[in-house]
Design an enzyme around this catalytic site. Structure first.
Site, PDB file in Angstrom:
ATOM      1  N   SER A 142     -12.224  -3.235  -3.171  1.00  0.00           N
ATOM      2  CA  SER A 142     -11.649  -4.001  -3.615  1.00  0.00           C
ATOM      3  C   SER A 142     -12.402  -4.250  -5.292  1.00  0.00           C
ATOM      4  CB  SER A 142     -12.083  -4.235  -2.147  1.00  0.00           C
ATOM      5  OG  SER A 142     -11.585  -5.646  -2.024  1.00  0.00           O
ATOM      6  N   TYR A 155     -17.584  -8.854   3.393  1.00  0.00           N
ATOM      7  CA  TYR A 155     -17.196  -7.831   3.027  1.00  0.00           C
ATOM      8  C   TYR A 155     -17.524  -7.401   1.263  1.00  0.00           C
ATOM      9  CZ  TYR A 155     -11.803  -6.719   1.653  1.00  0.00           C
ATOM     10  OH  TYR A 155     -10.915  -5.536   0.957  1.00  0.00           O
TER      11      TYR A 155
HETATM   12  N1  LIG Z   1      -5.053  -5.514   1.175  1.00  0.00           N
HETATM   13  C1  LIG Z   1      -5.284  -5.957  -0.332  1.00  0.00           C
HETATM   14  O1  LIG Z   1      -4.404  -7.107  -0.389  1.00  0.00           O
HETATM   15  C2  LIG Z   1      -6.377  -5.136   0.583  1.00  0.00           C
HETATM   16  C3  LIG Z   1      -7.320  -5.627  -0.954  1.00  0.00           C
HETATM   17  C4  LIG Z   1      -9.035  -5.257  -1.531  1.00  0.00           C
HETATM   18  C5  LIG Z   1      -8.850  -3.445  -0.666  1.00  0.00           C
HETATM   19  N2  LIG Z   1      -8.033  -3.674   0.684  1.00  0.00           N
HETATM   20  C6  LIG Z   1      -8.434  -1.981   1.479  1.00  0.00           C
HETATM   21  O2  LIG Z   1      -7.301  -2.129   1.520  1.00  0.00           O
HETATM   22  C7  LIG Z   1      -7.386  -0.926   2.832  1.00  0.00           C
HETATM   23  C8  LIG Z   1      -6.669  -0.729   4.010  1.00  0.00           C
HETATM   24  O3  LIG Z   1      -6.252  -2.602   4.243  1.00  0.00           O
HETATM   25  P1  LIG Z   1      -4.883  -2.945   4.756  1.00  0.00           P
HETATM   26  O4  LIG Z   1      -4.785  -3.933   3.379  1.00  0.00           O
HETATM   27  O5  LIG Z   1      -4.062  -2.198   4.577  1.00  0.00           O
HETATM   28  O6  LIG Z   1      -5.458  -3.757   5.723  1.00  0.00           O
HETATM   29  P2  LIG Z   1      -4.801  -3.375   7.317  1.00  0.00           P
HETATM   30  O7  LIG Z   1      -3.132  -2.952   7.140  1.00  0.00           O
HETATM   31  O8  LIG Z   1      -5.530  -4.654   8.661  1.00  0.00           O
HETATM   32  O9  LIG Z   1      -4.823  -1.388   8.275  1.00  0.00           O
HETATM   33  C9  LIG Z   1      -6.834  -1.621   7.977  1.00  0.00           C
HETATM   34  C10 LIG Z   1      -6.957  -0.304   8.716  1.00  0.00           C
HETATM   35  O10 LIG Z   1      -7.977  -0.069   9.046  1.00  0.00           O
HETATM   36  C11 LIG Z   1      -7.972   0.608  10.151  1.00  0.00           C
HETATM   37  N3  LIG Z   1      -9.033   0.921  10.852  1.00  0.00           N
HETATM   38  C12 LIG Z   1     -10.568  -0.798  10.853  1.00  0.00           C
HETATM   39  N4  LIG Z   1     -11.487  -0.640  11.768  1.00  0.00           N
HETATM   40  C13 LIG Z   1     -11.683   0.988  12.141  1.00  0.00           C
HETATM   41  C14 LIG Z   1     -12.147   2.137  12.108  1.00  0.00           C
HETATM   42  N5  LIG Z   1     -13.514   1.701  13.158  1.00  0.00           N
HETATM   43  N6  LIG Z   1     -11.810   3.139  12.590  1.00  0.00           N
HETATM   44  C15 LIG Z   1     -10.890   3.499  11.780  1.00  0.00           C
HETATM   45  N7  LIG Z   1      -9.734   2.581  11.711  1.00  0.00           N
HETATM   46  C16 LIG Z   1     -10.157   1.120  11.333  1.00  0.00           C
HETATM   47  C17 LIG Z   1      -7.047  -0.734  10.903  1.00  0.00           C
HETATM   48  O11 LIG Z   1      -6.708  -0.092  12.283  1.00  0.00           O
HETATM   49  P3  LIG Z   1      -6.504  -0.907  14.375  1.00  0.00           P
HETATM   50  O12 LIG Z   1      -4.713  -0.917  13.609  1.00  0.00           O
HETATM   51  O13 LIG Z   1      -7.168  -0.400  14.986  1.00  0.00           O
HETATM   52  O14 LIG Z   1      -6.940  -2.400  13.075  1.00  0.00           O
HETATM   53  C18 LIG Z   1      -6.132  -0.485   9.920  1.00  0.00           C
HETATM   54  O15 LIG Z   1      -4.862   0.809  10.313  1.00  0.00           O
HETATM   55  C19 LIG Z   1      -9.468  -1.598   3.534  1.00  0.00           C
HETATM   56  O16 LIG Z   1     -10.065  -0.765   2.918  1.00  0.00           O
HETATM   57  C20 LIG Z   1      -9.314  -3.296   2.855  1.00  0.00           C
HETATM   58  O17 LIG Z   1     -10.550  -3.266   2.322  1.00  0.00           O
HETATM   59  C21 LIG Z   1      -7.227  -4.421   0.985  1.00  0.00           C
END
Ligand SMILES: NC(=O)c1ccc[n+]([C@@H]2O[C@H](COP(=O)([O-])OP(=O)(O)OC[C@H]3O[C@@H](n4cnc5c(N)ncnc54)[C@H](OP(=O)(O)O)[C@@H]3O)[C@@H](O)[C@H]2O)c1
Length: 282
Positions: A142, A155
């Site tokens: 991130s 985070y």
């Molecule tokens: N969106 C942004 O702006 C942004 C920016 C920078 C970085 N990121 C990074 O992108 C990645 C994906 O995030 P997203 O934005 O797509 O959010 P999201 O829609 O909340 O997706 C997160 C995913 O991680 C899964 N997860 C959480 N804990 C887990 C575990 N213990 N084992 C397996 N799966 C698990 C969640 O599953 P459940 O449904 O079971 O909770 C969900 O499928 C993350 O690493 C996040 O830090 C996102």
């Protein structure tokens, strides 16, 4: 014909992970979609059907904090295909809150999922890539892996840890032809933001010394999320990176991320902190 690539993506019930699975499948990869709760696979299933790629996707039970699931999943993939060409460590939680008010469990959950989850799945896949002398390990970090924003301590700490680990691992794996890549997204429109804000609100009680800062940070976050980038673009970029023969270490993508990195590199920290604290105090 090129043999199909075998990919494993973690955290695929929603957001970037779910979209990346579909983009990889559209490229012809066989994709194992890891999720900690398989009853939540319907969104991905529906998307895969609309994109006509359902036959390329296999759903696997994978909680990245659980050693047994990791072992079983990797063994299952290796048994079927004998290799894993692409690993996307995407699973993550975003735990916000002011450091003084957060609980130790917030930090542990963040580190266990984001950092140790990435570490454990990587170490389980690594021997197969090393022996094959090829592969890509893509760690979704991130902009918070480069810049410590206020009220994002748990985070940020976990994403800085991923960045440090990835830099070391990149140099260890290059001699074996395995590329470690860091994706450093800025703000993308997914569910992760609501979860982050939820924890900030939960931890900062009424009359907290941080209450005013919280109000301003929530206002800023609201604006950030409204203008956030489309996660489909990010997923498609991640899929394209997997096709680059010698990918770079870092891809800083999405709104605000490049500016934040550049700002930190060229603007004196004293000025940056003054500007941020001013915004918090408004
Ligand atoms: N969106 C942004 O702006 C942004 C920016 C920078 C970085 N990121 C990074 O992108 C990645 C994906 O995030 P997203 O934005 O797509 O959010 P999201 O829609 O909340 O997706 C997160 C995913 O991680 C899964 N997860 C959480 N804990 C887990 C575990 N213990 N084992 C397996 N799966 C698990 C969640 O599953 P459940 O449904 O079971 O909770 C969900 O499928 C993350 O690493 C996040 O830090 C996102």
């Amino acid at each position: 014909m090129q043999p199909k690539q075998i990919a494993l993506v973690t955290g695929t019930t929603s957001g970037i992970g779910m979209l990346t699975v579909v983009e990889l499948a559209k490229q012809g990869c066989i994709v194992f979609a890891g999720m900690r709760d398989l009853s939540k696979k319907s969104d991905l299933e529906e998307l895969a059907i609309t994109q006509n790629v359902q036959e390329y996707i296999d759903y696997v039970l994978l909680d990245v904090t659980n050693d047994d699931f990791i072992k079983q999943t990797i063994a299952y993939i290796i048994e079927r295909y004998g290799r894993i060409d692409i690993l996307v460590n995407n699973a993550g939680v975003s735990i916000g809150g002011f450091s003084e008010e957060t609980l130790e469990e917030d930090w542990r959950l963040s580190m266990e999922t984001n950092f140790f989850g990435t570490l454990k799945v990587t170490r389980a896949v690594q021997p197969y890539m090393r022996k094959a002398r090829s592969g890509q390990i893509i760690n979704i970090s991130s902009i918070s892996g480069r810049f410590g924003f206020p009220a994002h301590g748990p985070y940020t700490a976990s994403k800085f840890a991923i960045n440090g680990f990835s830099e070391s691992l990149r140099l260890e794996m290059l001699p074996f032809g395995v590329y470690v890549v860091l994706i450093e997204p800025g703000a993308f429109k997914t569910n992760i933001w609501s979860k982050n804000v939820e924890n900030m609100k939960l931890r900062t009680k009424e009359n907290s010394p941080y209450e005013k800062f919280l109000t301003n940070i929530l206002h800023f976050t609201d604006k950030l999320v409204t203008g956030a980038s489309d996660p489909r673009k990010l997923a498609s970029k991640i899929a394209r990176i997997t096709q680059i023969r010698q990918p770079k270490l870092r891809y800083t993508l999405g709104k605000g991320s490049f500016i934040a990195v550049l700002g930190k590199a060229i603007v004196p920290w004293k000025w940056l902190e003054k500007a941020i604290v001013q915004q918090m105090r408004k």
